[in-house]
Design a protein around this motif. Structure first.
Motif, PDB file in Angstrom:
ATOM      1  N   UNK A 480       0.836  -1.195   0.000  1.00  0.00           N
ATOM      2  CA  UNK A 480       0.000   0.000   0.000  1.00  0.00           C
ATOM      3  C   UNK A 480       0.869   1.242   0.000  1.00  0.00           C
ATOM      4  N   UNK A 481       0.627   2.137  -0.974  1.00  0.00           N
ATOM      5  CA  UNK A 481       1.368   3.386  -1.060  1.00  0.00           C
ATOM      6  C   UNK A 481       0.642   4.435  -0.223  1.00  0.00           C
ATOM      7  N   UNK A 482       0.993   4.494   1.023  1.00  0.00           N
ATOM      8  CA  UNK A 482       0.370   5.452   1.927  1.00  0.00           C
ATOM      9  C   UNK A 482       1.083   5.442   3.258  1.00  0.00           C
ATOM     10  N   UNK A 483       0.642   6.285   4.158  1.00  0.00           N
ATOM     11  CA  UNK A 483       1.290   6.409   5.457  1.00  0.00           C
ATOM     12  C   UNK A 483       0.438   5.882   6.599  1.00  0.00           C
ATOM     13  N   UNK A 485      -1.668   3.177   8.648  1.00  0.00           N
ATOM     14  CA  UNK A 485      -1.581   1.721   8.799  1.00  0.00           C
ATOM     15  C   UNK A 485      -2.911   1.100   8.370  1.00  0.00           C
ATOM     16  N   UNK A 486      -2.910   0.181   7.397  1.00  0.00           N
ATOM     17  CA  UNK A 486      -4.164  -0.467   6.993  1.00  0.00           C
ATOM     18  C   UNK A 486      -4.888  -1.150   8.154  1.00  0.00           C
ATOM     19  N   UNK A 522       2.680  -5.579   7.944  1.00  0.00           N
ATOM     20  CA  UNK A 522       1.564  -6.233   8.604  1.00  0.00           C
ATOM     21  C   UNK A 522       1.902  -6.784   9.968  1.00  0.00           C
ATOM     22  N   UNK A 523       3.151  -6.626  10.401  1.00  0.00           N
ATOM     23  CA  UNK A 523       3.587  -7.130  11.705  1.00  0.00           C
ATOM     24  C   UNK A 523       4.092  -6.008  12.604  1.00  0.00           C
ATOM     25  N   UNK A 524       3.765  -4.780  12.247  1.00  0.00           N
ATOM     26  CA  UNK A 524       4.216  -3.649  13.038  1.00  0.00           C
ATOM     27  C   UNK A 524       5.502  -3.020  12.544  1.00  0.00           C
TER      28      UNK A 524
END
Length: 570
Positions: A480-483, A485-486, A522-524
Motif C-alpha cells: 500500500x502506497x500510503x502512510x 496503517x491499513x 503487517x507485523x508492526x
C-alpha cells in the motif's frame, strides 16, 4: 494597434445577474463535490502528518515541529481539530510520520472524523480561491468570463481533489491569486493603501508555501506588464518608495505569522545544509553578522526544502523512470490531467492572443507567472505531481476566460462551449485524484503516463477495506502506497512476495508501475521496496481496480507457472 477589449459589455443588468448567479451555483457544486470527495477518500500520504502538525502549532505556538512547510495553511486546517485533539506533545521534533502515528493512536475512535474536519476547512479555502478567480475574471472581462473561470477551475477534478485535502498546494494557488490581483490594482493606481494591502498579502503568502517566495521576483516583473490607468502616472521615486514599503511590510507580516520566533538572528548563526542557501550564505559572508529579518523556522525550513529538492527522486513519465526529472513533465501532466474542454479553451485563447484578439499586455501579466512557475518546477528533479503547479493552472484558467469577452462571435461561442465541455471531468467523481482525460487513456490508462499524487496517494484504503469485507477475504498480501496503517481500517495483511506466488493481493498502482518506496509488513514493521520489485503484477490481469489506485489480484498455480514460462523466454 490591437483590437482589444478590457471590459466587455455585460449584455444588460439581468444578463449580468444571471451570470453571477451561475457563478455562485458553480461554487456551490464545487463545495458539494469536494465535501463528498473529502468524506469518501482515505487519509492520503502527506495529510497523515500535515493535520496533526497544524493542530500542534495552535496548541504549542511553536513552528519548528516540521519545517518543510510553512504553518499557515496547516493551521487553518488544524483550527477545529486543535480543540479536540488530545495527542501528547512531543518534547522535540520527530519524523513526520510519527506525528500521524501518535495522532491516530490518541484519537483511535474518531481520527477519520478529525481528518474530515480539517478537509472541510480546505474545501472552504478552495471555494474562496474559485470565488476570487471568478471575481477577478468578471471585473477584467465581464460576468460571463467569471462564470467560465469558475467552471473550468472550480469543477476541475484536480481542483476538487487537491482542494479537499489537507496539504499546502491549494494554499499556494490562493496565494498567487491573492497577491497578483492586488498587485494589478496597485500598478493601476499606486496609492499607499494598495501598496500596503499588496505587501500584507505577500507576507501571508510566504507563510503558506515556500513556492510563494517566487512572488517577490514575479511581482516586480509583472509590474511592468500590468495595465495602467489613463490618469497621470506617479513619479518613479514615489512608486519605488511604495513598492519597497510593501515589501518591508510583507517581511513584518511573515515574522508576525511566526510570532517572531527566532527572528533577526545573524546569518552566521545558521548551519545551512542545502547547496542553494549555503551559496547565498557565502556570498553575503561580509554581512553575516547582520540580523536576518526572517523567522528562524521559516529560513531553516526553506533550507531543508531546498536540500530535499536537490536530492535525487524517482520520477515517472510515459512509462520511463529516472532520478533527475523530465523537462516536459509538468507540461505533459497538465496535458494528461486537464479536461479536454479546458485544454481546448487554453488553445483557442492562445490563438486569440496571437491574433491580437486578446490584450497581449494583460495576457503576459497573467500567463507570465504561470509559465515561470512551470519552467522552474520543470528544472527541479523532484517531480511528483501536477499539484506543484496549481497556481499556474489557476492563472491560465483566468487568462483563458477572457475568450468570452472578445467581439468575435465564434470565439465567444467556442469559449462557452469549451467551458461546458470541461464538465466531462466530473464523470470521475468521487475518484478525482486519479482522473485523467482521454489523451491519457482515462483513469485506467493514466498509470502508463503518471503516478504518485497524480494517481495513487493512498486515497482508496477505505475502499479496499470495504472490498475485503464484501468478498470475505481473511488475509491478503498488501503493498500500500500510503502512510496510514491499513490495520486502522480492520485490514489483516502481510507483505507480498518479491516473486509471484499463489494468493490474493492488493497492490497500489504506484508499486505495480515500479515505484520504489516503503511498505508496512503487517507485523508492526516496515521495509523499503526496490524499484520494479512489484512490477511483475503487470503480467496479470486484476480481478478488481479499486478507485483506479489499488489493483486486486487472485493468482493461481497456473497463473504463476505461466509467468515463469514467460520469464524464462525473455
Amino acid at each position: 494597434m490591437s483590437s482589444t477589449v478590457s471590459a466587455p459589455p455585460s449584455g444588460g443588468v439581468m444578463t449580468e445577474r444571471r451570470w453571477k448567479a451561475a457563478t455562485w451555483l458553480v461554487i456551490a457544486l464545487q463545495v458539494a463535490f469536494s465535501i463528498h470527495f473529502a468524506a469518501t477518500a482515505s487519509v492520503t500520504h502527506d495529510e497523515y502528518w500535515h493535520l496533526p502538525i497544524g493542530a500542534m502549532h495552535w496548541r504549542t505556538a511553536r513552528f519548528d515541529w516540521e519545517p518543510l512547510n510553512p504553518p499557515l495553511v496547516r493551521m487553518w486546517a488544524g483550527l477545529p481539530v486543535a480543540f479536540l485533539d488530545g495527542t501528547p506533545v512531543p518534547e522535540k521534533p520527530i519524523p513526520p510520520g510519527e506525528y500521524g502515528d501518535r495522532f491516530v493512536a490518541a484519537n483511535r475512535e474518531r481520527f477519520q472524523s478529525l481528518y474530515f474536519y480539517g478537509r472541510l476547512m480546505m474545501v472552504a479555502l478552495s471555494a474562496v480561491t474559485t470565488l476570487l478567480i471568478a471575481r477577478w475574471a468578471g471585473l477584467l472581462f465581464g460576468a460571463a468570463a467569471g462564470t467560465v473561470a469558475a467552471i473550468t477551475w472550480g469543477l476541475s477534478p484536480t481542483t476538487i481533489a487537491h482542494g479537499s485535502l489537507v496539504t499546502t498546494d491549494m494554499g499556494a494557488a490562493l496565494a498567487f491569486i491573492a497577491v497578483l490581483w492586488p498587485l494589478e490594482r496597485f500598478a493601476a493606481s499606486p496609492t499607499w493603501g494598495r501598496a500596503l494591502g499588496w505587501g500584507s498579502l505577500l507576507g501571508l503568502a510566504q507563510a503558506m508555501k515556500y513556492t510563494c517566495i517566487l512572488l517577490y521576483p514575479l511581482s516586480l516583473a509583472c509590474w511592468w506588464f500590468a495595465p495602467r490607468q489613463d490618469s497621470p502616472p506617479q513619479a518613479p521615486r514615489t512608486v519605488a518608495t511604495r513598492l519597497l514599503a510593501g515589501i518591508a511590510l510583507s517581511l513584518l507580516v511573515l515574522n508576525t505569522a511566526y510570532l517572531f520566533e527566532g527572528s533577526f538572528r545573524p546569518l552566521s548563526s545558521y548551519a545551512l545544509r542545502s547547496q542553494s542557501l549555503k551559496t547565498i550564505q557565502n556570498v553575503f559572508q561580509p554581512l553575516s553578522g547582520l540580523p536576518v529579518p526572517l523567522p528562524a523556522a521559516w529560513l531553516t525550513g526553506l533550507d531543508e526544502q531546498r536540500l530535499v529538492m536537490e536530492q535525487q527522486h524517482p520520477v515517472y513519465l510515459d512509462g520511463v523512470w529516472n532520478v533527475t526529472g523530465f523537462p516536459d513533465y509538468y507540461l505533459k501532466a497538465i496535458l494528461y490531467k486537464t479536461p479536454l474542454g479546458t485544454l481546448a479553451l487554453f488553445l483557442i485563447a492562445l490563438i486569440a492572443i496571437v491574433l491580437r484578439r486578446l490584450e497581449l499586455r494583460r495576457a503576459v501579466f497573467l500567463v507570465g507567472p504561470a509559465a515561470a512557475l512551470i519552467t522552474l518546477a520543470s528544472s527541479e528533479g523532484m517531480q511528483l505531481g501536477v499539484r506543484y503547479v496549481l497556481p499556474s493552472l489557476a492563472l491560465m484558467t483566468l487568462a483563458a476566460a477572457a475568450l468570452v469577452s472578445v467581439p468575435v462571435r465564434w470565439l465567444k461561442i467556442a469559449g462557452l462551449g469549451c467551458a461546458f465541455a470541461s464538465l466531462a471531468g466530473l464523470w470521475s467523481h468521487p475518484y478525482e485524484l486519479a482522473s485523467f482525460n482521454l489523451i491519457a487513456g482515462g483513469p485506467d490508462g493514466g498509470r502508463y503516463h503518471l503516478v504518485d499524487s497524480n494517481l495513487d496517494w493512498g486515497q482508496d484504503l477505505k475502499t479496499l477495506a470495504d472490498y475485503i469485507r464484501r468478498e470475505k477475504i481473511d488475509d491478503i498480501g498488501l503493498a500500500y502506497f500510503g502512510t496510514a496503517d491499513p490495520a486502522f481500517f480492520g485490514i489483516k495483511f502481510h507483505e507480498p512476495p518479491s516473486r509471484p506466488q499463489p494468493g490474493v493481493y492488493a497492490i497500489s498502482v504506484n508499486f505495480v508501475m515500479g515505484r520504489p518506496h516503503v511498505i508496512l509488513d503487517g507485523k508492526g514493521g516496515s521495509r523499503a521496496v526496490n524499484i520494479h520489485e512489484f512490477s511483475y503484477f503487470q503480467f496479470f490481469e486484476p480481478v478488481a481496480r479499486l478507485g483506479h489506485s489499488i489493483d486486486v489480484y487472485r493468482l493461481s498455480e497456473s497463473d504463476v507457472a505461466e509467468w515463469e514460462r514467460a520469464a524464462s523466454q525473455r
